[in-house]
Scaffold this motif. Structure first.
Motif, short mmCIF file in Angstrom:
data_model
loop_
_atom_site.label_atom_id
_atom_site.label_comp_id
_atom_site.label_asym_id
_atom_site.label_seq_id
_atom_site.Cartn_x
_atom_site.Cartn_y
_atom_site.Cartn_z
N ALA A 6 10.61 -10.30 -3.73
CA ALA A 6 9.35 -9.67 -3.87
C ALA A 6 8.89 -9.15 -2.64
CB ALA A 6 8.31 -10.99 -4.47
N GLY A 7 8.43 -7.71 -2.92
CA GLY A 7 7.56 -7.10 -1.74
C GLY A 7 7.35 -5.58 -2.23
N GLY A 8 6.63 -5.13 -1.32
CA GLY A 8 5.90 -3.92 -1.59
C GLY A 8 5.63 -3.55 -0.19
N ASN A 9 5.24 -1.93 0.05
CA ASN A 9 4.86 -1.72 1.14
C ASN A 9 4.63 -0.11 1.29
OD1 ASN A 9 4.10 -1.61 4.08
ND2 ASN A 9 6.40 -2.13 4.98
N ILE A 25 -0.16 -5.78 -1.21
CA ILE A 25 0.99 -6.23 -0.41
C ILE A 25 1.03 -7.79 -0.26
CG2 ILE A 25 2.62 -5.83 1.48
CD1 ILE A 25 1.94 -3.41 -0.42
N THR A 26 0.30 -8.71 0.33
CA THR A 26 0.42 -9.91 0.53
C THR A 26 0.44 -10.78 -1.06
OG1 THR A 26 -1.95 -10.46 0.61
CG2 THR A 26 -0.83 -9.96 2.68
N ARG A 27 -0.28 -10.39 -2.08
CA ARG A 27 0.07 -11.17 -3.43
C ARG A 27 1.28 -10.83 -3.98
NH1 ARG A 27 -5.17 -10.54 -6.88
NH2 ARG A 27 -4.64 -12.71 -7.61
N ASP A 68 1.99 -1.71 9.27
CA ASP A 68 2.48 -2.61 8.37
C ASP A 68 1.92 -4.13 8.58
OD1 ASP A 68 4.25 -1.27 7.08
OD2 ASP A 68 6.00 -1.82 8.25
N ALA A 69 0.69 -4.19 8.98
CA ALA A 69 0.14 -5.43 9.09
C ALA A 69 0.20 -6.31 7.89
CB ALA A 69 -1.59 -5.33 9.73
N HIS A 70 -0.09 -5.63 6.55
CA HIS A 70 -0.15 -6.44 5.55
C HIS A 70 1.37 -6.84 5.20
CE1 HIS A 70 0.98 -2.22 4.76
NE2 HIS A 70 0.38 -2.15 3.92
N SER A 71 2.27 -6.13 5.38
CA SER A 71 3.55 -6.48 5.12
C SER A 71 4.16 -7.29 5.72
CB SER A 71 4.64 -5.19 4.93
OG SER A 71 5.95 -5.56 4.63
N ALA A 72 3.83 -7.34 7.22
CA ALA A 72 4.38 -8.02 8.36
C ALA A 72 3.86 -9.60 8.25
CB ALA A 72 4.18 -7.73 9.66
N ALA A 73 2.76 -9.58 7.83
CA ALA A 73 2.21 -11.03 7.40
C ALA A 73 2.59 -11.68 6.21
CB ALA A 73 0.44 -10.56 7.23
N ALA A 74 2.83 -10.85 5.34
CA ALA A 74 3.32 -11.38 4.05
C ALA A 74 4.77 -12.03 4.47
CB ALA A 74 3.38 -10.28 3.03
N LYS A 75 5.59 -10.99 5.07
CA LYS A 75 6.99 -11.55 5.43
C LYS A 75 6.99 -12.60 6.43
CE LYS A 75 9.08 -8.46 2.47
NZ LYS A 75 9.92 -8.64 1.60
N ALA A 76 6.13 -12.81 7.16
CA ALA A 76 5.98 -13.86 8.10
C ALA A 76 5.65 -15.17 7.32
CB ALA A 76 5.08 -13.83 9.08
N PHE A 104 17.18 -0.60 6.54
CA PHE A 104 18.38 -0.32 5.34
C PHE A 104 18.01 0.90 4.51
CE2 PHE A 104 19.32 -4.55 6.58
CZ PHE A 104 20.79 -4.90 6.36
N PRO A 105 18.38 2.08 4.86
CA PRO A 105 17.99 3.16 4.09
C PRO A 105 18.12 2.98 2.39
CG PRO A 105 19.39 3.84 5.88
CD PRO A 105 19.30 2.59 5.81
N HIS A 106 16.85 3.48 1.83
CA HIS A 106 17.04 3.28 0.55
C HIS A 106 16.37 4.40 -0.13
CE1 HIS A 106 12.95 1.68 0.57
NE2 HIS A 106 13.50 1.17 1.59
N GLU A 107 16.17 4.58 -1.52
CA GLU A 107 15.56 5.70 -2.18
C GLU A 107 14.23 6.07 -1.62
OE1 GLU A 107 15.25 2.24 -5.01
OE2 GLU A 107 17.11 3.34 -3.74
N ARG A 108 13.64 4.95 -1.32
CA ARG A 108 11.97 5.14 -0.84
C ARG A 108 11.83 5.15 0.42
NH1 ARG A 108 9.47 1.20 -5.08
NH2 ARG A 108 7.89 1.33 -3.59
N SER A 109 12.62 5.09 1.31
CA SER A 109 12.54 5.16 2.65
C SER A 109 12.50 6.66 3.36
CB SER A 109 13.46 4.26 3.56
OG SER A 109 14.70 4.96 3.39
N ASN A 110 11.78 6.80 4.56
CA ASN A 110 11.48 7.79 5.11
C ASN A 110 12.78 8.77 5.20
OD1 ASN A 110 8.81 7.47 5.13
ND2 ASN A 110 8.73 6.96 7.38
N ALA A 111 13.88 8.09 5.66
CA ALA A 111 14.93 9.19 6.13
C ALA A 111 16.39 8.72 5.19
CB ALA A 111 15.44 8.60 7.13
N SER A 112 15.90 8.28 3.85
CA SER A 112 17.14 8.01 2.88
C SER A 112 18.02 9.17 2.65
CB SER A 112 16.63 7.11 1.68
OG SER A 112 15.79 8.06 0.96
#
Length: 187
Positions: A6-9, A25-27, A68-76, A104-112
């Motif tokens: 589960a995640g988003g960013n 993101i946190t939810r 990424d404060a929202h994502s980093a807090a959620a992943k922590a 890990f590059p993927h279809e939605r990352s900046n450099a994929s």
């Protein structure tokens, strides 16, 4: 077996983040991981116990990442939840571990889509390359397998040594407000 992913960013600086952006993101990450894990545990306990959970986190919970404060807090929170759930469910034979992935590059990352950008990013890591999706899968499969039957409550970092790079020799820091893209561009 349960694999929580589960995640988003999306990038947004903390001072510009609305309460809705924070919660979006946190939810997803915290609530999604908690409720699915709890239901899995209830079902496994009712069936007599046993099982393995692998949670998905990110290595930037220790280093931070601009926007990424929202994502980093959620992943922590997921790292902490992994430890708590492992302690809560050990008597029922349910092992709970976590994988904290680097880039890990993927279809939605900046450099994929740009092989040159991916290669430049990879050169920044001590391993000399970015992560490959199958490697993430292999680590997750290991943590759920009998080979890891003595492992619970742990977070395994798979980031090509990025945590080392940040400590030893980081590229010049450019404040997020001065970047064309909050997440930056490959050198």
């Amino acid at each position: 077996l349960l694999a929580n992913n589960a995640g988003g960013n999306y990038p947004v600086l903390a001072e510009a983040m609305s309460p809705g952006q924070w919660r979006s993101i946190t939810r997803i990450a915290i609530d999604g991981t908690f409720f699915v894990s709890s239901e899995f545990a209830r079902r496994r306990i009712a069936a007599g116990g046993g099982g393995a959970i692998v949670n998905n986190s990110a290595q930037y919970v220790w280093s931070g990442f601009p926007g990424d404060a929202h994502s980093a807090a959620a992943k922590a929170a997921i790292v902490s939840m992994t430890t708590a759930h492992a302690a809560d469910w050990k008597a029922h034979g349910i092992r709970v571990n976590c994988v904290a992935a680097g880039f890990f590059p993927h279809e939605r990352s900046n450099a994929s889509d740009d092989a040159e950008s991916v290669a430049r990013l990879g050169a920044m890591f001590p391993l000399g390359r970015v992560g490959r999706t199958r490697e993430f899968g292999w680590v997750s499969a290991f943590l759920c397998s009998p080979f890891a039957s003595g492992v619970t409550g742990e977070t395994l970092v798979i980031d090509g040594g990025d945590r080392l790079r940040r400590q030893l020799m980081s590229p010049a820091f450019v404040p997020p407000r001065e970047r064309d893209s909050i997440w930056g561009v490959a050198p």
